[in-house]
Write an enzyme that holds these catalytic residues in place. Sequence first.
Site, PDB file in Angstrom:
ATOM      1  N   CYS A  14       0.804  -1.231   0.000  1.00 52.27           N
ATOM      2  CA  CYS A  14       0.000   0.000   0.000  1.00 52.27           C
ATOM      3  C   CYS A  14       0.837   1.281   0.000  1.00 52.27           C
ATOM      4  O   CYS A  14       0.656   2.137  -0.870  1.00 52.27           O
ATOM      5  CB  CYS A  14      -1.000  -0.045   1.161  1.00 52.27           C
ATOM      6  SG  CYS A  14      -1.796   1.524   1.461  1.00 52.27           S
ATOM      7  N   GLU A  48      -7.487   3.218 -13.276  1.00 49.69           N
ATOM      8  CA  GLU A  48      -6.870   4.322 -12.523  1.00 49.69           C
ATOM      9  C   GLU A  48      -5.610   4.828 -13.233  1.00 49.69           C
ATOM     10  O   GLU A  48      -5.403   6.035 -13.381  1.00 49.69           O
ATOM     11  CB  GLU A  48      -6.511   3.871 -11.098  1.00 49.69           C
ATOM     12  CG  GLU A  48      -7.734   3.702 -10.198  1.00 49.69           C
ATOM     13  CD  GLU A  48      -7.388   3.400  -8.730  1.00 49.69           C
ATOM     14  OE1 GLU A  48      -8.310   3.410  -7.916  1.00 49.69           O
ATOM     15  OE2 GLU A  48      -6.213   3.149  -8.408  1.00 49.69           O
ATOM     16  N   HIS A  51     -24.313  22.658   4.342  1.00 50.11           N
ATOM     17  CA  HIS A  51     -24.414  23.160   2.983  1.00 50.11           C
ATOM     18  C   HIS A  51     -23.262  24.118   2.710  1.00 50.11           C
ATOM     19  O   HIS A  51     -22.938  24.925   3.581  1.00 50.11           O
ATOM     20  CB  HIS A  51     -25.742  23.900   2.822  1.00 50.11           C
ATOM     21  CG  HIS A  51     -25.895  24.546   1.483  1.00 50.11           C
ATOM     22  ND1 HIS A  51     -26.137  23.820   0.341  1.00 50.11           N
ATOM     23  CD2 HIS A  51     -25.819  25.853   1.098  1.00 50.11           C
ATOM     24  CE1 HIS A  51     -26.230  24.648  -0.684  1.00 50.11           C
ATOM     25  NE2 HIS A  51     -26.036  25.885  -0.260  1.00 50.11           N
TER      26      HIS A  51
HETATM   27  C1  LIG Z   1      -1.800  -0.243  -8.122  1.00 50.63           C
HETATM   28  C2  LIG Z   1      -2.657  -0.657  -6.949  1.00 50.63           C
HETATM   29  C3  LIG Z   1      -3.435   0.278  -6.313  1.00 50.63           C
HETATM   30  C4  LIG Z   1      -4.226  -0.098  -5.228  1.00 50.63           C
HETATM   31  N1  LIG Z   1      -5.012   0.856  -4.638  1.00 50.63           N
HETATM   32  C5  LIG Z   1      -5.773   0.515  -3.586  1.00 50.63           C
HETATM   33  C6  LIG Z   1      -6.568   1.495  -2.929  1.00 50.63           C
HETATM   34  O1  LIG Z   1      -6.619   2.659  -3.334  1.00 50.63           O
HETATM   35  N2  LIG Z   1      -7.299   1.128  -1.846  1.00 50.63           N
HETATM   36  C7  LIG Z   1      -7.280  -0.165  -1.383  1.00 50.63           C
HETATM   37  O2  LIG Z   1      -7.941  -0.443  -0.374  1.00 50.63           O
HETATM   38  N3  LIG Z   1      -6.538  -1.121  -1.994  1.00 50.63           N
HETATM   39  C8  LIG Z   1      -5.789  -0.811  -3.077  1.00 50.63           C
HETATM   40  N4  LIG Z   1      -5.015  -1.767  -3.685  1.00 50.63           N
HETATM   41  C9  LIG Z   1      -4.996  -3.128  -3.121  1.00 50.63           C
HETATM   42  C10 LIG Z   1      -4.077  -3.162  -1.894  1.00 50.63           C
HETATM   43  O3  LIG Z   1      -2.834  -2.575  -2.234  1.00 50.63           O
HETATM   44  C11 LIG Z   1      -3.847  -4.588  -1.419  1.00 50.63           C
HETATM   45  O4  LIG Z   1      -5.077  -5.252  -1.278  1.00 50.63           O
HETATM   46  C12 LIG Z   1      -3.124  -4.546  -0.074  1.00 50.63           C
HETATM   47  O5  LIG Z   1      -1.914  -3.830  -0.159  1.00 50.63           O
HETATM   48  C13 LIG Z   1      -2.849  -5.978   0.382  1.00 50.63           C
HETATM   49  O6  LIG Z   1      -2.205  -5.905   1.612  1.00 50.63           O
HETATM   50  P1  LIG Z   1      -1.707  -7.233   2.330  1.00 50.63           P
HETATM   51  O7  LIG Z   1      -1.807  -6.951   3.767  1.00 50.63           O
HETATM   52  O8  LIG Z   1      -2.416  -8.410   1.793  1.00 50.63           O
HETATM   53  O9  LIG Z   1      -0.189  -7.429   1.907  1.00 50.63           O
HETATM   54  P2  LIG Z   1       0.881  -6.556   1.145  1.00 50.63           P
HETATM   55  O10 LIG Z   1       0.759  -5.113   1.409  1.00 50.63           O
HETATM   56  O11 LIG Z   1       0.937  -7.021  -0.259  1.00 50.63           O
HETATM   57  O12 LIG Z   1       2.205  -7.008   1.906  1.00 50.63           O
HETATM   58  C14 LIG Z   1       2.789  -8.244   1.754  1.00 50.63           C
HETATM   59  C15 LIG Z   1       4.260  -8.101   2.090  1.00 50.63           C
HETATM   60  O13 LIG Z   1       4.836  -9.387   2.245  1.00 50.63           O
HETATM   61  C16 LIG Z   1       6.151  -9.367   1.750  1.00 50.63           C
HETATM   62  N5  LIG Z   1       6.503 -10.768   1.471  1.00 50.63           N
HETATM   63  C17 LIG Z   1       5.931 -11.618   0.592  1.00 50.63           C
HETATM   64  N6  LIG Z   1       6.508 -12.830   0.659  1.00 50.63           N
HETATM   65  C18 LIG Z   1       7.459 -12.752   1.612  1.00 50.63           C
HETATM   66  C19 LIG Z   1       8.411 -13.677   2.130  1.00 50.63           C
HETATM   67  N7  LIG Z   1       8.485 -14.930   1.696  1.00 50.63           N
HETATM   68  N8  LIG Z   1       9.258 -13.271   3.102  1.00 50.63           N
HETATM   69  C20 LIG Z   1       9.201 -11.987   3.549  1.00 50.63           C
HETATM   70  N9  LIG Z   1       8.321 -11.071   3.093  1.00 50.63           N
HETATM   71  C21 LIG Z   1       7.470 -11.452   2.143  1.00 50.63           C
HETATM   72  C22 LIG Z   1       6.049  -8.464   0.532  1.00 50.63           C
HETATM   73  O14 LIG Z   1       7.288  -7.898   0.208  1.00 50.63           O
HETATM   74  C23 LIG Z   1       5.045  -7.395   1.003  1.00 50.63           C
HETATM   75  O15 LIG Z   1       5.692  -6.271   1.541  1.00 50.63           O
HETATM   76  C24 LIG Z   1      -4.222  -1.430  -4.774  1.00 50.63           C
HETATM   77  C25 LIG Z   1      -3.428  -2.380  -5.416  1.00 50.63           C
HETATM   78  C26 LIG Z   1      -2.651  -2.002  -6.503  1.00 50.63           C
HETATM   79  C27 LIG Z   1      -1.802  -3.038  -7.189  1.00 50.63           C
HETATM   80  N1  LIG Z   2      -8.876   1.773  -5.697  1.00 50.28           N
HETATM   81  C1  LIG Z   2      -8.673   0.561  -5.212  1.00 50.28           C
HETATM   82  O1  LIG Z   2      -9.166   0.172  -4.156  1.00 50.28           O
HETATM   83  C2  LIG Z   2      -7.802  -0.396  -5.977  1.00 50.28           C
HETATM   84  C3  LIG Z   2      -6.955   0.050  -6.985  1.00 50.28           C
HETATM   85  C4  LIG Z   2      -6.178  -0.882  -7.662  1.00 50.28           C
HETATM   86  C5  LIG Z   2      -6.268  -2.226  -7.334  1.00 50.28           C
HETATM   87  N2  LIG Z   2      -7.105  -2.623  -6.354  1.00 50.28           N
HETATM   88  C6  LIG Z   2      -7.260  -4.054  -6.004  1.00 50.28           C
HETATM   89  O2  LIG Z   2      -6.360  -4.835  -6.743  1.00 50.28           O
HETATM   90  C7  LIG Z   2      -7.077  -5.820  -7.486  1.00 50.28           C
HETATM   91  C8  LIG Z   2      -6.362  -6.112  -8.762  1.00 50.28           C
HETATM   92  O3  LIG Z   2      -6.546  -5.068  -9.719  1.00 50.28           O
HETATM   93  P1  LIG Z   2      -6.501  -5.408 -11.261  1.00 50.28           P
HETATM   94  O4  LIG Z   2      -6.916  -4.201 -12.007  1.00 50.28           O
HETATM   95  O5  LIG Z   2      -5.190  -6.047 -11.571  1.00 50.28           O
HETATM   96  O6  LIG Z   2      -7.571  -6.572 -11.401  1.00 50.28           O
HETATM   97  P2  LIG Z   2      -9.153  -6.499 -11.622  1.00 50.28           P
HETATM   98  O7  LIG Z   2      -9.650  -7.852 -11.341  1.00 50.28           O
HETATM   99  O8  LIG Z   2      -9.749  -5.340 -10.941  1.00 50.28           O
HETATM  100  O9  LIG Z   2      -9.287  -6.213 -13.185  1.00 50.28           O
HETATM  101  C9  LIG Z   2      -8.679  -7.029 -14.143  1.00 50.28           C
HETATM  102  C10 LIG Z   2      -9.393  -6.828 -15.463  1.00 50.28           C
HETATM  103  O10 LIG Z   2      -8.605  -7.414 -16.473  1.00 50.28           O
HETATM  104  C11 LIG Z   2      -9.458  -8.118 -17.349  1.00 50.28           C
HETATM  105  N3  LIG Z   2      -8.612  -9.135 -17.992  1.00 50.28           N
HETATM  106  C12 LIG Z   2      -8.119 -10.274 -17.440  1.00 50.28           C
HETATM  107  N4  LIG Z   2      -7.339 -10.923 -18.345  1.00 50.28           N
HETATM  108  C13 LIG Z   2      -7.336 -10.161 -19.479  1.00 50.28           C
HETATM  109  C14 LIG Z   2      -6.712 -10.292 -20.753  1.00 50.28           C
HETATM  110  N5  LIG Z   2      -5.922 -11.319 -21.061  1.00 50.28           N
HETATM  111  N6  LIG Z   2      -6.933  -9.325 -21.684  1.00 50.28           N
HETATM  112  C15 LIG Z   2      -7.728  -8.268 -21.397  1.00 50.28           C
HETATM  113  N7  LIG Z   2      -8.355  -8.099 -20.211  1.00 50.28           N
HETATM  114  C16 LIG Z   2      -8.150  -9.032 -19.256  1.00 50.28           C
HETATM  115  C17 LIG Z   2     -10.571  -8.656 -16.463  1.00 50.28           C
HETATM  116  O11 LIG Z   2     -11.731  -8.944 -17.200  1.00 50.28           O
HETATM  117  C18 LIG Z   2     -10.769  -7.494 -15.491  1.00 50.28           C
HETATM  118  O12 LIG Z   2     -11.716  -6.567 -15.947  1.00 50.28           O
HETATM  119  C19 LIG Z   2      -8.462  -5.203  -7.666  1.00 50.28           C
HETATM  120  O13 LIG Z   2      -9.444  -6.173  -7.916  1.00 50.28           O
HETATM  121  C20 LIG Z   2      -8.669  -4.509  -6.358  1.00 50.28           C
HETATM  122  O14 LIG Z   2      -9.133  -5.421  -5.396  1.00 50.28           O
HETATM  123  C21 LIG Z   2      -7.869  -1.737  -5.666  1.00 50.28           C
END
Ligand SMILES: Cc1cc2nc3c(=O)[nH]c(=O)nc-3n(C[C@H](O)[C@H](O)[C@H](O)COP(=O)(O)OP(=O)(O)OC[C@H]3O[C@@H](n4cnc5c(N)ncnc54)[C@H](O)[C@@H]3O)c2cc1C
Ligand SMILES: NC(=O)c1ccc[n+]([C@@H]2O[C@H](COP(=O)([O-])OP(=O)(O)OC[C@H]3O[C@@H](n4cnc5c(N)ncnc54)[C@H](O)[C@@H]3O)[C@@H](O)[C@H]2O)c1
Length: 467
Positions: free
Chosen positions: A44, A190, A447
Amino acid sequence: MPEPEVYDAVVIGSGEAGKFMCWHLGSLGQRVVVVERRYLGGACPNIACLPSKNVIHTAKVASYFRRAEEFGMRVDGFRVDMAGVHANKQRMIEGLHALHRSKFEASHTTFLWGSAKFVGDRTVDVTMNDGRETRTLRGTRVFLDIGSRATLEPIPGLADAKPLTHVEALDLTILPKHLVILGGGYVGLELAQAMRRLGSKVTVLERSERILPREDADVADGIAQVFAGEGIEILTQAKVSRIEGRSGDAVRVVGTIAGEERSIAGSHLLVATGRTPNTDGLGLAKGGIALTPNGYVKVNDRLETTAENVWAMGDCAGSPKFTHISYEDFRIVRDNLDGGHRSTVGRQVPSCIFTDPEFARVGLNESEAREKKIPYRLAKAPMAAVLRTRTLNETRGFLKALIGAKDDKVLGFTGFGWSVGELLPPFQLAMKHDLPYTAIDDLVVTHPTIAEGLGVVFSGKLVPISV
Ligand SMILES: Cc1cc2nc3c(=O)[nH]c(=O)nc-3n(C[C@H](O)[C@H](O)[C@H](O)COP(=O)(O)OP(=O)(O)OC[C@H]3O[C@@H](n4cnc5c(N)ncnc54)[C@H](O)[C@@H]3O)c2cc1C
Ligand SMILES: NC(=O)c1ccc[n+]([C@@H]2O[C@H](COP(=O)([O-])OP(=O)(O)OC[C@H]3O[C@@H](n4cnc5c(N)ncnc54)[C@H](O)[C@@H]3O)[C@@H](O)[C@H]2O)c1
């Protein structure tokens, strides 16, 4: 096996649930160690939610420059400096690191930079990042919070194309000329809008009939319209058969779009097609920890794994992939350790996509109501009726609430508009505590705030919808 170092709690992964577990147990005086291989505080603050929202906000600033005339400003040209965009994001991350370091220190957590691998029951070997001797740790309790990573589907040529994932996309110091994005979900949408606003040409390829296939058509259409207005190309029903070239140089996505052969060329490719849990290579079987067929850690509704005194939380446990859900996982486990009976069953999963305007939802949407054959009454109003949006020149979108067909229960809320994510909690509160929608409608709301939408959404008649 060397004699293990024994701790009350071994936490693997310093993500949302893992760090809160460290801070909680540490503050109780327990001996806690966390093993983290790369990201202080997990995805995150480093590579996901917060950096993406930082770049999205910067992109909004860029969009204001383009809209300057609308506000009566004259801006004689402007230029995006991606190195500066990156530096701004890095400064935020450094601040977050300082915050995390202070919390780990205050809770007296032992922080080990390295990779953990199970070698027995509640016992892991840690290969230290600094190359020092491997350490062996045993926990009275073990907590897994190892997260997930971007899925790389086995599409011919995809791996060789070295595509960007969100990690590299958020680290760009140059602007892609033409970014092709695979996936029209959370990450794809996004980043599509952010990169377009910063100046890239952007094409989104989504395999389903529409972007955000699980959301209502009016939301997907609303976002598609906004994107079209900003010059983002969205191609749905995309079946990709192969990738040619290399991202960062020249790349070509070959396949069919709505059944027609197409080849889309770009400078960069971003994969955003879902997530893969980080459960491989961890020797989980040696710890007696089973996986689901999809590779997630197998847990029950209390997030207990198949090994005694081992819990899994967050993305790796197959929980909905949001930081607030990982935090909720932590709270469930924490409370159960204290003798509680909390479960993941039936919990609320609110979400917000930070496109502009943003999209937020909690509970039932219309598509699910139809699918599950749940009749409802629909309250719907345009965002333009929330007068605050007029002061901001941000009138696009709508609000809608699904109310019980025969009672006044709130079944769900969907918003597409400026700051609608902030409107979720009152609906959540009503849903959680069985309050009628009138409890929300009756509030005296300041408001002119966006929160006036809480009443505006109910300003028309509730329309009965049979399914
Ligand atoms: C681009 C993007 C934007 C997102 N935006 C949002 C958002 O706006 N709001 C929202 O709610 N969610 C968002 N998400 C989803 C959110 O980031 C994840 O659901 C969340 O971070 C998951 O947290 P977690 O606690 O599962 O683990 P993570 O935060 O993934 O942490 C896991 C940690 O474990 C470590 N790790 C893994 N394997 C090992 C190992 N073997 N030994 C030691 N360390 C290890 C990794 O390095 C990592 O730091 C977004 C995701 C992405 C990809
Ligand atoms: N604002 C937030 O809270 C936020 C932001 C980013 C990510 N996330 C979390 O991370 C998760 C992962 O995000 P994501 O965008 O990787 O997955 P996602 O599941 O949200 O979207 C993946 C999309 O890719 C499409 N897709 C899959 N295979 C494909 C292919 N071969 N060609 C074309 N389209 C294909 C699917 O139909 C789907 O619409 C989200 O589901 C969400 O839980 C949350």
